[in-house]
Design an enzyme around this catalytic site. Sequence first.
Site, PDB file in Angstrom:
ATOM      1  CG  HIS A  90      53.730  -7.368-108.376  1.00 41.64           C
ATOM      2  ND1 HIS A  90      52.397  -7.324-108.062  1.00 41.64           N
ATOM      3  CD2 HIS A  90      54.373  -6.721-107.361  1.00 41.64           C
ATOM      4  CE1 HIS A  90      52.227  -6.670-106.916  1.00 41.64           C
ATOM      5  NE2 HIS A  90      53.410  -6.297-106.475  1.00 41.64           N
ATOM      6  CG  HIS A 124      54.702  -8.081-118.268  1.00 41.54           C
ATOM      7  ND1 HIS A 124      54.166  -7.731-117.048  1.00 41.54           N
ATOM      8  CD2 HIS A 124      55.707  -7.209-118.496  1.00 41.54           C
ATOM      9  CE1 HIS A 124      54.823  -6.689-116.565  1.00 41.54           C
ATOM     10  NE2 HIS A 124      55.777  -6.352-117.431  1.00 41.54           N
ATOM     11  CB  THR A 200      53.858  -1.690-117.838  1.00 40.72           C
ATOM     12  OG1 THR A 200      54.755  -2.740-117.457  1.00 40.72           O
ATOM     13  CG2 THR A 200      54.253  -1.145-119.205  1.00 40.72           C
TER      14      THR A 200
END
Length: 295
Positions: A90, A124, A200
């Site tokens: 991820h 991210h 998140t």
Amino acid sequence: MGTQGLGITFLTLPLVVRAAAGGQWCYDSQDPKCGPSHWKELKATCGGDKQSPVNIDRRRLQRDGGLGDILFEGYDQAPPGKWRLANDGHTVMLSLASESTSEHITISGGGLPGRYRALQLHFHWGSPAGNGSEHTLDGRQLPMEVSETPNTNYNTIVAGLRNVSHAGDSVDLASTFRLSTLLPRTGQLSAYYRYQGSLTTPDCSEVVVWTIFEEPVEIGREQLQAFVSTLHFPAAGPTLLKMTNNFRPPQPLRSRKVFASRAATASGGSPCGGHCQLLSPLLLLALLGPFSPTP
């Protein structure tokens, strides 16, 4: 490729990303059927009232005089030992070794209720059109200056990316480095925003004290491209997907308040001066995720 934004989150809990119980979660760039809008179907906490990220509206901030300087201890030296870089499917995550190594890298002050160890950080990135830096400021991503010249502070991490291209890959970095090199300039560490929120990613636990700095951090254009072009999500059948747009869209603030530190910009203006408004590639640097208190 569209313009990308890169966000860095420092976490201080040995839990960052995990699959929600009862099913697999993903980002829309992998499959919209298991993307962020469906996370609450897998884990009820992802539908809570204190979810992150959020949009920070400086017109509605509340000044908190108790939010002064944050004290970073051990951030100005490269600790002994090894740090491990990993692709967990991820994101790419940097684990700051064992407790014996991280116990001297601590955060306190700035209105925090204790002294905490820094244990890991992760990244991210995504398109500004899709709010790829997760948190937004006045409806826009927080700006970052992308330079044609590499930021040598990122060399060790960027060099390790080629060894963690696929989900499940991990590598020990060639060396540790001073974590202060990834932060805004020393004189700008007092300008930040603070609110209570969540992880998140599932399980979206609402245990995070978010601190978001105004000061942008420079990164080289080719270094940013390395994140986009090198890393991959888990293979979906014969297809290997580039790891991109691995962010959660802003969540409702609801009854929460976002507080401005004594030195932060509370309304209007640009958080880094007019020069940032001319630059399209962006960065969010968010510090202090969920905490692991020191003994």
